[in-house]
Design a protein around this motif. Sequence first.
Motif, short mmCIF file in Angstrom:
data_model
loop_
_atom_site.label_atom_id
_atom_site.label_comp_id
_atom_site.label_asym_id
_atom_site.label_seq_id
_atom_site.Cartn_x
_atom_site.Cartn_y
_atom_site.Cartn_z
N ALA A 55 0.82 -1.21 0.00
CA ALA A 55 0.00 0.00 0.00
C ALA A 55 0.86 1.26 0.00
CB ALA A 55 -0.93 0.00 1.22
N SER A 56 2.17 1.11 0.28
CA SER A 56 2.99 2.29 0.53
C SER A 56 3.07 3.28 -0.62
CB SER A 56 4.40 1.87 0.93
OG SER A 56 4.33 1.13 2.11
N THR A 57 3.51 2.80 -1.80
CA THR A 57 3.72 3.77 -2.88
C THR A 57 2.40 4.38 -3.33
OG1 THR A 57 3.73 1.92 -4.41
CG2 THR A 57 5.86 2.81 -3.77
N ARG A 58 1.38 3.56 -3.42
CA ARG A 58 0.08 4.12 -3.80
C ARG A 58 -0.47 5.01 -2.71
NH1 ARG A 58 -2.04 -0.62 -7.67
NH2 ARG A 58 0.11 -1.14 -8.08
N GLY A 59 -0.11 4.69 -1.47
CA GLY A 59 -0.53 5.54 -0.35
C GLY A 59 0.07 6.93 -0.48
N ILE A 60 1.37 6.97 -0.83
CA ILE A 60 2.01 8.29 -0.99
C ILE A 60 1.36 9.04 -2.15
CG2 ILE A 60 4.19 9.45 -1.55
CD1 ILE A 60 5.62 7.11 -0.13
N LEU A 61 1.05 8.32 -3.22
CA LEU A 61 0.34 8.93 -4.35
C LEU A 61 -1.02 9.47 -3.88
CD1 LEU A 61 1.06 9.08 -7.42
CD2 LEU A 61 -0.59 7.23 -7.76
N ALA A 62 -1.72 8.67 -3.08
CA ALA A 62 -3.05 9.08 -2.59
C ALA A 62 -2.96 10.31 -1.69
CB ALA A 62 -3.72 7.93 -1.84
N LEU A 63 -1.88 10.41 -0.91
CA LEU A 63 -1.70 11.60 -0.06
C LEU A 63 -1.64 12.85 -0.93
CD1 LEU A 63 1.03 10.36 2.47
CD2 LEU A 63 -1.38 10.80 2.96
N GLY A 64 -1.04 12.69 -2.12
CA GLY A 64 -0.98 13.84 -3.04
C GLY A 64 -2.32 14.14 -3.66
N VAL A 65 -3.01 13.11 -4.10
CA VAL A 65 -4.30 13.31 -4.77
C VAL A 65 -5.35 13.85 -3.79
CG1 VAL A 65 -6.18 12.14 -6.01
CG2 VAL A 65 -3.82 11.50 -6.46
N ALA A 66 -5.25 13.44 -2.51
CA ALA A 66 -6.28 13.81 -1.52
C ALA A 66 -6.49 15.32 -1.45
CB ALA A 66 -5.91 13.25 -0.15
N GLY A 67 -5.40 16.09 -1.44
CA GLY A 67 -5.52 17.54 -1.35
C GLY A 67 -6.30 18.11 -2.52
N LEU A 68 -6.11 17.52 -3.69
CA LEU A 68 -6.80 18.01 -4.88
C LEU A 68 -8.28 17.67 -4.82
CD1 LEU A 68 -4.10 16.93 -7.46
CD2 LEU A 68 -4.11 18.85 -5.88
N ILE A 69 -8.61 16.54 -4.18
CA ILE A 69 -10.03 16.19 -4.02
C ILE A 69 -10.67 17.12 -3.00
CG2 ILE A 69 -11.66 14.34 -3.45
CD1 ILE A 69 -9.66 12.33 -4.41
N VAL A 70 -9.91 17.54 -1.99
CA VAL A 70 -10.45 18.49 -1.02
C VAL A 70 -10.88 19.79 -1.72
CG1 VAL A 70 -9.88 19.97 0.96
CG2 VAL A 70 -9.25 17.57 0.99
N PHE A 71 -10.21 20.15 -2.80
CA PHE A 71 -10.62 21.31 -3.61
C PHE A 71 -11.86 21.01 -4.45
CE2 PHE A 71 -6.03 22.95 -3.76
CZ PHE A 71 -6.30 23.93 -2.83
N ALA A 72 -12.50 19.89 -4.23
CA ALA A 72 -13.61 19.44 -5.06
C ALA A 72 -13.15 19.15 -6.48
CB ALA A 72 -14.77 20.45 -5.07
N GLY A 73 -11.87 18.82 -6.62
CA GLY A 73 -11.32 18.45 -7.94
C GLY A 73 -10.95 16.99 -7.94
N THR A 74 -9.99 16.63 -8.79
CA THR A 74 -9.50 15.26 -8.84
C THR A 74 -8.20 15.30 -9.63
OG1 THR A 74 -10.04 12.98 -9.38
CG2 THR A 74 -10.74 14.63 -10.96
N ASP A 75 -7.54 14.16 -9.79
CA ASP A 75 -6.37 14.13 -10.65
C ASP A 75 -6.31 12.82 -11.42
OD1 ASP A 75 -4.04 14.41 -11.97
OD2 ASP A 75 -2.81 14.89 -10.23
N LEU A 76 -6.68 12.88 -12.68
CA LEU A 76 -6.63 11.68 -13.52
C LEU A 76 -5.22 11.41 -14.01
CD1 LEU A 76 -9.79 12.13 -15.75
CD2 LEU A 76 -9.52 10.80 -13.66
N SER A 77 -4.31 12.37 -13.84
CA SER A 77 -2.98 12.22 -14.41
C SER A 77 -1.97 11.65 -13.43
CB SER A 77 -2.50 13.58 -14.93
OG SER A 77 -2.40 14.50 -13.88
N ALA A 78 -2.38 11.46 -12.16
CA ALA A 78 -1.41 11.03 -11.15
C ALA A 78 -0.64 9.78 -11.58
CB ALA A 78 -2.12 10.80 -9.81
N GLY A 79 -1.36 8.79 -12.12
CA GLY A 79 -0.71 7.54 -12.52
C GLY A 79 0.31 7.74 -13.62
#
Lengths: 396, 511
Positions: A55-79
């Motif tokens: 779960a670690s590497t994807r977890g770190i990725l998710a920590l990054g994406v989470a902030g963008l979701i808090v903005f009511a956005g998302t990130d399809l490009s993270a992967g």
Amino acid sequence: MESSIQVKDKKWANLADTLLNYALYIILGIMILVVIIIEPSFVSPKNLIKILSQASTRGILALGVAGLIVFAGTDLSAGRILGACAAVSASMLQSVTYASRMYPQIQEIMPKWVPFIIALAAGLIGTILVYRKTGSFQFWIPLVTTIATGLYYLFSSGTMTIWLPLLFSIIVGVAFSLLNGFGVAKLHLHAFIISLGSQLIAYGATCIYIDSQKGGAQPLASLDSQFIKLVNGSIPINDSLNIPYLVIYFALCSVVMYIIWNKTTLGKNMFAIGGNPEAAEVSGVNIVKTIMQVYLISGVLYGIAAYLEAGRIQSVTTNTGLNYELDAISGCVIGGVSFSGGVGTIPGVIIGVIILQVINYSLYYLNVNAYLQYIIKGLIIILAVSIDVRKYIKKK
Amino acid sequence: MFKKESDELSSEFVLEMIEIDKTFPGVKALDHAQLKLRYGSVHALMGENGAGKSTLMKCLFGIYREDAGEIRIEGKKVFFENPEQALKNGVAMVHQELNQVLQRNIMENIWLGRFPEKNGFIDNRKMYDDTMDVFKSLEINADPRNIIGKLSVAERQMVEIAKAVSYNAKILVLDEPTSSLAEQEVEHLFRIIKKLRDEGVGIIYISHKMEEILRISDEVTIMRDGQWIATEKAEDLTIQEIVKLMVGRDLTNRYPPKTNVPGETMLEVKNLSGRYMPTCQDVSFDLHRGEILGIAGLVGSRRTELLETIFGIRTRESGEVILRNEAGELHPVKNKSSRDAISNGFAMITEERRATGIFAGMSVTFNAIIANIIGYVKRGFLSTKRIAGDTQWVIDTMRVKTPSHKTPMRSLSGGNQQKVIIGRWLLAKPEILLLDEPTRGIDVGSKYEIYQLIISLANEGKGVVMVSSEMPELLGICDRIAVMSNGRLAGILDRSEATQEEILTLAAKYI
């Protein structure tokens, strides 16, 4: 005015609300119980550590994406950004004994000009930061010399050649993420649209980069053994139990992100903008700056995740990172980061990512058909979001 | 406190707004507007809806940028690009729409944009203490750690006021601060205002409540259609004079002659209550054929919720809605959804025209026929000919001014948009029309036409229920006026006996 029936109704409503708030954890808890009943051997320290490290590497990725979701956005490009960063990392980390490595001269080039440039840049940034804090330049000479000496030491001892790709990985991640941030903050695009575009750009760039090897497109493999140890090593606790470094990296990133979200102005402003942009605006919050800073942090996390992922899978291809953003987004959503914005916690994200990995691993452990696994995961995401949304629907 | 002694630029005014112009696409919102605010005074800004009060304040606060004109603070010319600059230069504002982050707590909302920091991290201790200090000085009782979304609207309003005060501003703008406050809280607010005034703060106070204005303010500026009309000392004014200045013409000419004659009862509402808050409670009234029934009340008295419960958009908890046909037979209707209500002969024109009324990017034709679209299906496809015919009917009967059927709705004026929406509902041939603020944001000329339309609908024997916040309008065209107070019906007044004072007294009955 209130009759006893209404009071009773209210009590039920409160209980229903509480159940609704934790419904996700209740359902997922039941699922895990079912797995344990079918296959009691599932719960062992070894399995849990395995799940955590996966779960670690994807977890770190998710920590990054989470902030963008808090903005009511998302990130399809993270992967795909992760793919690009991983390719950059791997290309610079190929073992010097590997004949068809991408940069055959990497050992010879680096000690000459790279440390010089980096020392200079680090010194300048340090000086600017000091100047902005104190308003004077008097520290610049000691700062530049200290940083340069430190960096030169790391290079000459050989350890820097492992750490330097991390820096490049972060730079690439930040560049792509800032492109997304610029689209959201300045061009007023929905995060979905801009990241839909940048996802393609990142993929194209990765393909061109991997294709540019002398021997044509081939996986970036045979990575430096020191690097592999740095990523996949572990601290032994006792004979049967080791704590992988990956888990420790994930924990470190989580702590830093927890502090940013909860203890800094940036974090509070992020929640304010996500919850009510007008309120933030009339309270004098610089919306563009805040959005760009949050995207920058996401970029840094993507870079770190990519660097670690390269070491974890040990062979980077054009397909590395494919669909990782979906795992990251589902992890966030399961952990209660709301798509309507302004709501979410770091512990929630961590739990969400781990729960998702538990599901993944248990399906694999129970020998569920690989295609059926997709269907089950899809259903879980739909269930998660529909329960999440129920909390915020205004009853009329 | 803020007075400057011997500065050449300084004057008796803390704020001067001179010849401010602001144009939005199609509307001149401000036309040489002006406002001069003295140190240590309360200055009321008055005008009808759409007179430009809020627009003027938004120009001051940097939310809008004025096209022309000059804003001077303490004699110095300023130009704010955003609210951040306004706040830094001593202007604070309580906004009409409560701009709060509902998911966060009180103290985070108060210090948003200027969190206290220690070593780069937020200093929660200081934030808490500072909030408590502000609350203590304003005599507010609340835990700064409570989540805003869980507070009542009145409590949220008080938090907004505390926030504005905490900026220690030279100029404080209060845009309808009492709209959701009860009598006691209004007194509390007035104590705060007097305290700040005595400290030298210049306060701009926007409100529709005449008595309040005359009680609290030192000076009154009146605006109409974006223009400055008059600035007078409050003690020299009476309510009648203010109304006359606001309206700008004799009240007798504002409403068309009432020609409708109410007939038999057509609708009975009995003990109607909604299920989810906010909602109406235990409301009963009846409506006659050819009658216009007004519904008055303060903001938050849940008039909209009453209409929505009747129309089936909100869930009904208990009570009955009974239709009575011309033969006198009773038909209780459930109205479980808006579709249900439409087929029972109801139509509803919503309050927020832009948000829930029009399809801005679509054509006049689309907007005219959308509620009745199934009626145009012929052999599985829509009949263009009949659609065109009905669109023309709407344009003719409603006297809509539009260049063509294909014109996008957004390029029509507010009045013409409203006419298309009324026409849309008439195509569905309703018997009972529920109108929620049908003239909000519409210019005076178009208002007259809408009134004519409502009266002629009543003349055709339809029943009209009309919610409005403009009391003169209710007194001008309604046969009876029902007054709501805090979700309940406080009383029904006949046209002949109703006065503004009586309506206001009833509106405060259950607060």
